[in-house]
Design a protein around this motif. Structure first.
Motif, short mmCIF file in Angstrom:
data_model
loop_
_atom_site.label_atom_id
_atom_site.label_comp_id
_atom_site.label_asym_id
_atom_site.label_seq_id
_atom_site.Cartn_x
_atom_site.Cartn_y
_atom_site.Cartn_z
N ARG A 60 49.78 33.96 47.29
CA ARG A 60 50.09 34.04 48.73
C ARG A 60 49.83 32.68 49.36
NH1 ARG A 60 47.68 38.77 47.22
NH2 ARG A 60 48.87 40.69 47.66
N HIS A 95 54.27 37.68 53.57
CA HIS A 95 53.34 38.29 52.62
C HIS A 95 53.57 39.79 52.44
CE1 HIS A 95 50.08 34.90 53.03
NE2 HIS A 95 51.19 34.50 52.44
N LEU A 121 55.30 34.36 49.49
CA LEU A 121 54.63 35.05 48.39
C LEU A 121 55.43 34.84 47.11
CD1 LEU A 121 52.97 38.51 48.41
CD2 LEU A 121 54.74 38.07 46.69
#
Length: 418
Positions: A60, A95, A121
């Motif tokens: 992330r 994310h 991500l």
């Protein structure tokens, strides 16, 4: 001169030694992590060694507020598969519930991937069998309006707008580019996209440079509307729901002018599909009458009329294929067909995945002609403006089981010239 060469050799040796020392002291790449820097390097677990089996690693990335993330793959070597079903790397903008910018495997490196916000991500999934060294990528933060011509894509939420390939119209689009535009309309509206100019490297199956359009917000072959290349603008495209994803990809070889396209939101309404009637006396293009498909049409006796030759010449497309999916919707049957052979392509939208080709065909009256999943058919019909196949009760559909069956019909398909 000898002294200069000696100094150069010493400098080069020191440089190489320094690089080797850095490699020896570099921290090994781990399986995933949270990264809060404006630039950095991300590699698969154990890179450059072979990545481990049966893993799921998630990275992330969060860069400074007000900036976007730009990701470039420097190296990619994963188990190869046409649909990346086994070992693969997914890249998402955001994310949680983010737009997927792409799924990658094999050794082809995509162009720069750009998030729509300050988060990205990366997820790598491997199965029991591994094959390769994984990936190495670099990321950096950039201002949304200062990304440069080599970047493209983004989230489009205004009621209307324009999107285009990098460098348009001054020069050709660059090689090795991957762009994704995610268009989101209000929930009670759909999206219309029209291409004003279009010039993308030509290939019969659009394997190299192409534009792919998907219903929804992610790259998903099951929701792909079409895949386009060449210099003929695609017909106007309409979304099924309130989201559309347009992906543009160029490989590392030939390039072309690119495209400019416009989109706008429209009220959600169910269009009436109209196509020319099949006739044995005049080709469909010379007939002024169109037939609206309705419940009355589906009450006719389900009996094929006319010869193979007359249907072949009056149909927009003629293919043989296997029914992969058959989903009833209202009074119609929506099918996906894996193509065996193309005898007449017309304006049928054909999707390419490796060596496999498929298309979407709507049986307007779901019981006439009747088709079954898993069986092979000869299919002749018309197409709508989006390139979807349409087959009514009066069109030609016939099942076949093996190459030595229906040989007379196959000879007609192969040798007839309209």
């Amino acid at each position: 001169m000898w002294r200069i060469r000696s100094l150069c050799c010493v400098s080069l040796l020191l440089f190489i030694t320094n690089i080797c020392a850095q490699q020896l002291h570099r921290q090994p790449f781990l399986c995933g992590g949270n990264i809060t820097e404006d630039s950095g390097v991300i590699g698969s677990q154990g890179y450059p060694g072979v990545y481990p089996p049966n893993t799921k690693c998630v990275w992330r990335i969060t860069v400074s507020q007000g900036k976007v993330v730009v990701l470039n793959f420097r190296f990619l070597d994963l188990e190869s598969d046409n649909l990346c079903r086994y070992d693969h790397v997914d890249v998402y903008s955001g994310h949680v519930n983010g737009q997927r910018l792409g799924r990658f495997c094999g050794t082809f490196r995509p162009g720069a991937l750009v998030s729509t916000g300050n988060k990205m991500l990366i997820q790598m999934v491997t199965d029991a069998n591994t094959a390769g060294s994984g990936f190495l990528s670099v990321f950096s933060a950039a201002k949304p309006n200062e990304r440069g011509d080599q970047y493209c894509g983004g989230r489009l939420v205004k009621p209307s707008g324009t999107f285009k390939t990098p460098n348009w119209p001054e020069k050709d689009y660059p090689a090795g580019v991957s762009c994704s535009w995610h268009i989101v309309a209000p929930k009670n509206q759909i999206i219309e996209v029209k291409f004003e100019k279009f010039d993308v490297e030509r290939d019969n199956y659009c394997r190299y440079d192409y534009v792919a359009i998907f219903n929804g917000g992610e790259i998903n072959d099951a929701k792909r509307i079409g895949k386009f290349c060449g210099d003929t603008p695609p017909a106007p495209v309409f979304s099924e729901g309130n989201q559309l994803l347009i992906q543009f990809l160029s490989d590392l070889s030939l390039t072309a002018d690119g495209f400019i396209a416009h989109y706008k939101f429209r009220s959600k309404k169910i269009p009436t599909t109209t196509i020319p009637p099949t006739t044995t006396t005049l080709p469909p293009t010379t007939r002024a009458i169109t037939l609206k498909y309705s419940a009355a049409l589906c009450q006719q006796n389900c009996k094929r009329k006319g010869s193979t030759e007359s249907h072949l010449c009056s149909s927009n497309f003629v293919i043989t294929g296997t029914i992969i999916t058959a989903v009833p919707r209202g009074g119609s049957m929506h099918t996906t067909v894996s193509i065996i052979n193309i005898y007449k392509e017309g304006s049928l939208a054909i999707q390419q995945a490796g060596k496999s080709m498929s298309t979407k065909i709507v049986i307007l009256c779901k019981k006439c002609p009747s088709v079954r999943r898993g069986l092979n058919y000869i299919l002749m019909g018309q197409t709508d403006e989006e390139g979807h196949g349409l087959i009514g009760p009066q069109h030609f559909v016939m099942a076949f089981k093996a190459k030595n069956k229906n040989q007379k019909v196959f000879n007609i398909l192969k040798n007839t010239r309209c």
